[in-house]
Write a protein that holds these residues in place. Structure first.
Motif, PDB file in Angstrom:
ATOM      1  N   GLU A   1       0.840  -1.054  -0.170  1.00 20.00           N
ATOM      2  CA  GLU A   1      -0.019  -0.022  -0.106  1.00 20.00           C
ATOM      3  C   GLU A   1       0.870   1.288  -0.084  1.00 20.00           C
ATOM      4  O   GLU A   1       1.853   1.327   0.641  1.00 20.00           O
TER       5      GLU A   1
ATOM      6  N   TYR B   1       1.290   5.640   0.255  1.00 22.23           N
ATOM      7  CA  TYR B   1       0.692   6.731   0.916  1.00 22.23           C
ATOM      8  C   TYR B   1       1.633   7.937   0.285  1.00 22.23           C
ATOM      9  O   TYR B   1       2.708   7.999   0.281  1.00 22.23           O
TER      10      TYR B   1
ATOM     11  N   THR C   1       2.434  11.587  10.655  1.00 21.27           N
ATOM     12  CA  THR C   1       1.781  10.597  11.421  1.00 21.27           C
ATOM     13  C   THR C   1       0.227  10.121  10.888  1.00 21.27           C
ATOM     14  O   THR C   1      -0.098   9.294  10.715  1.00 21.27           O
ATOM     15  N   ALA C   2      -0.194  11.303  10.650  1.00 20.90           N
ATOM     16  CA  ALA C   2      -1.770  11.055   9.804  1.00 20.90           C
ATOM     17  C   ALA C   2      -1.686  10.509   8.441  1.00 20.90           C
ATOM     18  O   ALA C   2      -2.606  10.060   8.028  1.00 20.90           O
ATOM     19  N   ALA C   3      -0.404  10.809   7.792  1.00 17.78           N
ATOM     20  CA  ALA C   3      -0.388   9.946   6.546  1.00 17.78           C
ATOM     21  C   ALA C   3       0.303   8.769   6.453  1.00 17.78           C
ATOM     22  O   ALA C   3       0.546   8.070   5.571  1.00 17.78           O
ATOM     23  N   ASN C   4       0.552   8.272   7.766  1.00 19.93           N
ATOM     24  CA  ASN C   4       0.908   6.766   7.863  1.00 19.93           C
ATOM     25  C   ASN C   4       2.330   6.896   7.733  1.00 19.93           C
ATOM     26  O   ASN C   4       3.117   5.644   7.216  1.00 19.93           O
ATOM     27  N   LEU C   5       3.250   7.983   7.964  1.00 19.41           N
ATOM     28  CA  LEU C   5       4.326   8.177   7.625  1.00 19.41           C
ATOM     29  C   LEU C   5       5.185   8.649   8.851  1.00 19.41           C
ATOM     30  O   LEU C   5       4.660   8.677   9.965  1.00 19.41           O
ATOM     31  N   GLN C   6       6.536   8.556   9.080  1.00 17.80           N
ATOM     32  CA  GLN C   6       7.392   9.132   9.933  1.00 17.80           C
ATOM     33  C   GLN C   6       8.150  10.110  10.063  1.00 17.80           C
ATOM     34  O   GLN C   6       8.574  10.209   8.615  1.00 17.80           O
TER      35      GLN C   6
ATOM     36  N   LYS D   1       5.936   3.634   0.832  1.00 12.55           N
ATOM     37  CA  LYS D   1       5.412   2.708   1.472  1.00 12.55           C
ATOM     38  C   LYS D   1       5.016   3.358   3.057  1.00 12.55           C
ATOM     39  O   LYS D   1       5.411   4.261   3.418  1.00 12.55           O
ATOM     40  N   ARG D   2       4.066   2.665   3.772  1.00  8.96           N
ATOM     41  CA  ARG D   2       3.827   3.125   5.228  1.00  8.96           C
ATOM     42  C   ARG D   2       4.938   2.956   5.940  1.00  8.96           C
ATOM     43  O   ARG D   2       5.718   2.077   5.891  1.00  8.96           O
ATOM     44  N   ASP D   3       5.131   3.853   7.041  1.00 10.39           N
ATOM     45  CA  ASP D   3       5.981   4.093   7.893  1.00 10.39           C
ATOM     46  C   ASP D   3       7.391   4.387   7.265  1.00 10.39           C
ATOM     47  O   ASP D   3       8.410   4.792   7.760  1.00 10.39           O
TER      48      ASP D   3
END
Length: 215
Positions: free
Chosen positions: A10, A12, A30-35, A64-66
């Motif tokens: 997935e 983002y 964080t809201a976008a599933n990232l760091q 990618k996530r995170d």
């Protein structure tokens, strides 16, 4: 049997980060599933302290996530040390200051007996810090102020001659000529310190020592 096709990992989109405060940028990630990744600081002439001025990934980029996104945060305007240009010719002083990142303004020119005409007498405090584009004001010498020798004749009263010279802007010294038993207190001649005889309307720098040779 039903076949299910994978779409792959997935993805983002990277949110808008530049222009946000560091806290707001981290919250957006964080809201976008990232760091947030590595945070570094850099001088910036426009952005307020603590504002994100650059990100390691472009806004809208699919990741990618995170995924970690590195951030660069403004430290504000860079402090610069004002160089000392006192004694320099104006054109050299201007180049030195502009090369250091400053603008230059010229204050009212002033007479100065020790600083040559066209050179800097004083400036905005050297050695202190200011910011790129700030203005440093310099005061430029007009050279020594020239004043004219007043009309002093032989046999004038020494006291009158001394007063006239002082009022004209000269320093006065008195040398008694000869070895007379009684002094008349009158002028024999006037000279500069090197012994050159002076006459009316000769021009000398203000503050020059004029010697009254008296009898």
């Amino acid at each position: 049997m039903v076949a299910v096709l994978s779409k792959g990992p997935e993805r983002y989109p990277v949110p808008k980060l530049v222009g946000l405060s560091l806290g707001a940028a981290k919250a957006a990630l964080t809201a976008a599933n990232l760091q947030a990744g590595t945070v570094t600081e850099a001088w910036d002439e426009q952005a307020a302290i603590g504002t994100v001025v650059a990100a390691g990934l472009n806004e809208g980029e699919q990741v990618k996530r995170d995924t970690e996104v590195d951030l660069t945060v403004s430290k504000g305007r860079e402090p610069l040390t004002i160089p000392n240009v006192v004694g320099m010719k104006l054109e050299d002083a201007e180049k030195t200051l502009t090369d250091a990142g400053f603008q230059v303004a010229t204050g009212e020119e002033k007479f100065d007996a020790t600083v040559p005409k066209g050179s800097v007498i004083s400036q905005t405090t050297a050695g202190t810090t200011a910011h790129r584009g700030d203005t440093v004001t310099v005061v430029v010498s007009k050279g020594a102020e020239m004043v004219k020798v007043p009309d002093i004749k032989k046999n004038d009263l020494m006291a009158d001659a001394s007063k006239a010279l002082t009022e004209a802007g000269f320093e006065v010294e008195v040398v008694w000529e000869g070895n007379l038993p009684i002094r008349q207190g009158r002028v024999e001649r006037i000279t500069d310190k090197q012994g050159k005889e002076l006459k009316k309307d000769d021009e000398l720098p203000k503050g020059t020592i004029v010697v009254i040779h008296a009898i």
